[in-house]
Design a protein around this motif. Structure first.
Motif: not given
Ligand code: RAM
Length: 919
Positions: A491, A497, A504, A789
């Motif tokens: 992501d 993370e 995505d 992103h």
């Molecule tokens: C965030 C992530 C991602 C998304 C989720 C739901 O933490 O960065 O891009 O898919 O949430």
């Protein structure tokens, strides 16, 4: 007699001429160029036919696969000699020779016959087989299941020191071939006699190690020397040792301490063999220069702890320990079939400023992913500290709030030995700016180099247009996509993370496939997703499931099916569909059983994630007129996925399944329309663009009502949002095509070229060099605000290629064997140009509008055809290379379709011209 001779001479000339003109390029096995150590026993072979003539179509081919280069050169296909096969297939021809054994070397070439003459034999290509069964492995997993006093082994920020392993061994003279098979978890580097083997970094690609473990294969014949040799490997944490996040054990998976499995096989010319394997005769230390490493927090390297020559025979390892024989990670050991990561590009910084004495800020000019290499001179023990960030604060210091608790700090301790050059190896950072502390002299730009790290896949697409905003958005997308490829699609690359979130990429993967040859990466990811499926059938939101998120929604896990469909459409990959069909079916059944009530799927989790909020500070909108009901999203997606499954069932000859999927779709669309559709107002639910767009695009809306629903969408965009985007991650996946393919390309273009909030151009206007996670990424709360992103792209890139440039795989002809070339021509956009490398070769499209005149240069690769839609009032207006198109070679007039003259064109270069009737 004389005339016969003449004819023969002429014929020879013709054949000779053809042989020179038809060529074969890019021979690939399993979509890879000369792969080493694969484990597919029926590999698929592909090639590209090229030639200057128009209308080249392959009519036959002949493939030879030999066990030695000599046999191949002598045209002896001892593994497979296909004979002349009458077929136009040049992509994914399945190997049909002798069964392939572990370690087999395969040399191959082919020739083709085409409508424009035959080719000579191609240049040879090769592949080799890996270790196909677990019995082929004699090596044992070794490691050390504990930390060391200098490690912070099990704390929140634990960064283990790297682990070094070595072994010396003797080989005889006359080596024929030496091959190393290695899996070092999380990541390894391999050395032989002091030389680093391969240019891969951060290898192998990450998996759920309990299910699969990937190994890499290297031909190391030339790295060995007669007599004594030394082999060494270094292990970093990667995704294996993730204690760093173990403070949330319910959420985060960790697999244990690093470990390695390595097998070096030496084959002698006299037919004898020798195998060197990891076992407890190896030596081990964790007291080397890489003091700590961790994907999120950084790497610390102390050059005073270097161990010169540690992977050579001369090194004294008497102080080193004996490694432990450790438990295997559990997963099945498999060859890594997707491309290895590499340093794919290097860039120079563009600026440097001093923040305070001893602290400088370096500007790379681009938000990039990889690491910084530095050149530095100083005293032994001097320490340079690097911290990374995407943006700066107003005072010029790093803005790190959006990294959450990732420390992203590299430290280099100098040995004081002239100019020292260093970069880390077991980490990557997502950054544009670097804070440099403790640099011994005044640093200059020349001391630094940004090394861009991602999967070694080819860039396949280019795009430019007359609109600089569109061009910069494209560039931002390009940097964002490649940076987030890390053996799986992440992501984001910078905060704590870095997870492979499914949602995505639902449509993202499709758009990306025009820029990057991502076929192998996504085929691997489908395997990751399948491996994450639970007994009951659930698919998680993140796969590999490093984060334990099984929330049972439709829109995120549904990516499993959408990506398989992308691989089929773009790359003609049926194998992935066949391989995953049952798991996909099982997941749909699981969701139906648990959450479908009266044909409505009741469960959702993320909604239309990240719709542009009403305030520049908010992450998520609080305005219920902007958001769309979860069950509507879930049910519409479920319907869409069923229609893809119906298609897959057709491909796999499962008519009963196809029927059942179709029947269920009908029930769902009835229930959906009953529940959400107001036929008087032609609105779905609360009339958001997303609520109306999904049923319309998916063909749930009754035919008689489609125009009215579309009218509502257009009205909403124009009147309430003044030509701006109002959809989130879900709606945006269909938006640009949804508008353009119903004649509203001008609104789509306006959205794509806006520079005010909310828009992709707003990010550009604010200096973004990648795509943001949030539409208001420069002002919103940092707790969820990555600047790299790609999920907000939706179907934008698909639209760039398929709609603006007009390069699309024609429906019913997967993988571009026929190209549908139908560019939309938005008012105000004067030109667009794109190239796209398909499995057949380059397609290109370059059009421009000039004072009512339309010019379009097109290239169509050999062995494909194109349907070309030229704007014109009638066919007679269309010229090709200056002459009436109807007289040109290679093209055939088909019909008028609205304001387009439609021709079928064979391969080749064309220049079309016509008169434009612009409003
Ligand atoms: C965030 C992530 C991602 C998304 C989720 C739901 O933490 O960065 O891009 O898919 O949430």
């Amino acid at each position: 007699m004389r005339s016969l001779l003449l004819i023969i001479t002429l014929l020879c000339q013709v054949t000779l001429l053809s042989a020179q003109n038809i060529q074969l390029q890019h021979l690939r096995c399993e979509m890879l160029t000369n792969p080493v150590g694969i484990d597919v026993t029926t590999p698929r072979l592909s090639w590209e036919v090229t030639g200057a003539q128009r209308n080249i179509r392959q009519t036959a081919y002949e493939v030879l696969v030999a066990s030695t280069p000599q046999k191949l050169a002598a045209n002896e296909g001892d593994l497979w000699s296909s004979g002349k096969i009458n077929s136009n297939r040049s992509v994914h021809v399945a190997y049909a020779g002798k069964p392939l054994q572990s370690r087999a070397a395969c040399y191959w070439k082919l020739r083709t016959w085409t409508t424009q003459g035959a080719s000579d034999w191609s240049a040879p290509a090769q592949w080799s087989m890996g270790l196909l069964t677990s019995q082929d492995w004699q090596a044992k997993w070794i490691g050390m299941d504990r930390g060391f006093p200098w490690d912070s082994a099990e704390t929140k920020f634990s960064r283990l020191s790297a682990r070094y392993f070595r072994k010396t061994f003797a080989v005889k003279a006359s080596i024929k071939k030496a091959t190393a098979y290695v899996s070092g978890l999380g990541w390894y580097e391999l050395y032989l006699n002091g030389q680093r083997i391969g240019d891969q970094v951060l290898a192998p690609a990450p998996t759920d190690y309990r299910r699969s473990v990937l190994y890499n294969t290297f031909d190391v014949t030339t790295a060995l020397q007669q007599g004594n040799n030394a082999i060494g490997t270094v292990l970093g944490n990667g995704r294996f040792f993730t204690m760093r996040q173990a403070y949330k054990p319910y959420k985060i998976r960790t697999f244990g301490y690093p470990k390695v499995l390595l097998q070096l096989e030496v084959e002698y010319t006299d037919g004898t063999r020798q195998t060197i394997v990891t076992d407890n005769s190896w030596k081990f230390t964790a007291d080397g220069p890489i003091r700590t490493n961790n994907e999120y927090d950084g790497e610390e390297y102390d050059a005073t702890k270097e161990m010169p020559g540690w992977s050579t025979t001369k090194f004294d390892d008497s102080q080193w320990l004996q490694p432990q024989l450790v438990e295997a990670p559990g997963g099945q050991i498999k060859a890594q079939m997707n491309e290895r990561m590499r340093v794919m590009e290097t860039i120079r910084p563009v600026g440097i400023h001093s923040l305070k004495p001893g602290v400088q800020i370096l500007d790379m000019g681009q938000n990039m992913v990889g690491w910084l290499q530095l050149k530095v001179k100083g005293k032994r023990g001097d320490q340079v500290t690097l911290r990374f960030a995407e943006t700066l604060q107003p005072d010029g210091s790093l803005y790190v709030a959006n990294l959450r608790d990732a420390k992203v700090t590299d430290v280099y301790t100098l040995k004081g030995d002239g100019i020292e050059t260093w970069h880390p190896v077991f980490v990557y950072h997502g950054f544009r700016y670097v804070e440099i502390t403790g640099y011994p002299q005044a640093p200059s730009l020349n001391d630094f180099e940004g090394q861009v790290v991602y999967d070694g896949i080819n860039t396949t697409g280019t795009f430019t247009s007359s609109d600089t905003t569109l061009n910069q958005i494209f560039k931002n997308a390009y940097w964002g996509i490649r940076g987030n490829y890390k053996g799986m699609p992440l992501d984001c690359p910078q905060r704590n993370e870095r997870m492979p979130w499914l949602g995505d990429r639902a449509t993202g993967a499709y758009g990306e496939s025009f820029l990057f040859d991502n076929a192998k990466l996504y085929a691997k990811w489908l395997d990751d997703i399948e491996e994450s499926q639970t007994e009951a059938g659930a698919i998680p939101d993140v796969a590999p499931a490093y984060w334990n998120y099984y929330s049972d929604n439709v829109t995120w896990p549904g990516t499993y099916i959408l990506v398989a469909n992308m691989l089929y459409e773009q790359f003609d990959d049926e194998v992935s569909i066949a391989k995953h069909y049952n798991s996909m079916k099982r997941w749909l059944a699981y969701m139906r059983g648990k959450y479908m009530k009266d044909y409505i799927v009741t469960k959702d989790k993320y909604g239309d994630w990240c719709v542009p909020p009403e305030s520049l500070q908010l992450i998520h909108s609080r305005d219920s007129t902007r958001t769309t009901e979860g069950a509507l999203l879930a049910t519409a997606y479920y319907y869409r996925l069923l229609s893809l499954m119906e298609r897959f069932a057709g491909i796999l000859h499962q008519p009963q399944d196809a029927k059942e999927f179709a029947a269920l779709q009908e029930k769902i669309s009835d229930a959906f329309n009953k529940k959400y559709f107001n036929s008087t107002t032609a609105q779905y639910s609360n009339n958001t663009v997303t609520a109306n767009l999904l049923p319309l695009y998916f063909d749930i809306t009754p035919a008689a009502k489609r125009d009215a629903v579309f009218h509502n969408i257009v009205q909403k965009i124009e009147q309430e949002y003044h030509g701006h985007i109002s959809t989130g991650v879900i709606g945006t996946q269909w938006l640009m095509r949804g508008l353009s393919r119903r004649g509203q390309q001008d609104i789509a273009y306006q959205m794509a070229s806006n520079r005010d909030y909310p828009s992709w151009g707003y990010m550009v206007a604010r200096g973004a060099t990648t795509i943001w996670e949030l539409w208001n990424g420069d002002t919103a709360n940092p707790s969820m605000n990555s600047h790299n992103h790609i999920m907000l792209l939706g179907d934008l890139l698909v639209w760039y290629y398929e709609d603006l440039a007009g390069i699309r795989s024609a429906p019913g002809h997967p993988g571009f064997q026929q190209v549908l070339m139908k560019p939309v021509l938005p008012t105000g956009l004067q030109s667009a140009k794109a190239t796209y490398h398909t499995n057949y070769g380059d397609v290109s499209s370059s059009w421009k509008k000039e004072a009512g005149h339309f010019t379009w240069q097109v290239h169509i690769p050999a062995n494909t055809t194109a349907l070309v839609y030229i704007p014109a009032a009638n066919a007679a207006q269309v010229k090709e290379s200056g002459k009436a198109a109807s007289t040109a070679t290679g093209i055939k007039w088909l019909r008028m379709e609205g304001d387009r003259a439609v021709f079928e064109a064979g391969s080749g270069d064309y220049v079309f011209e016509s008169v434009l009737n612009e409003k």
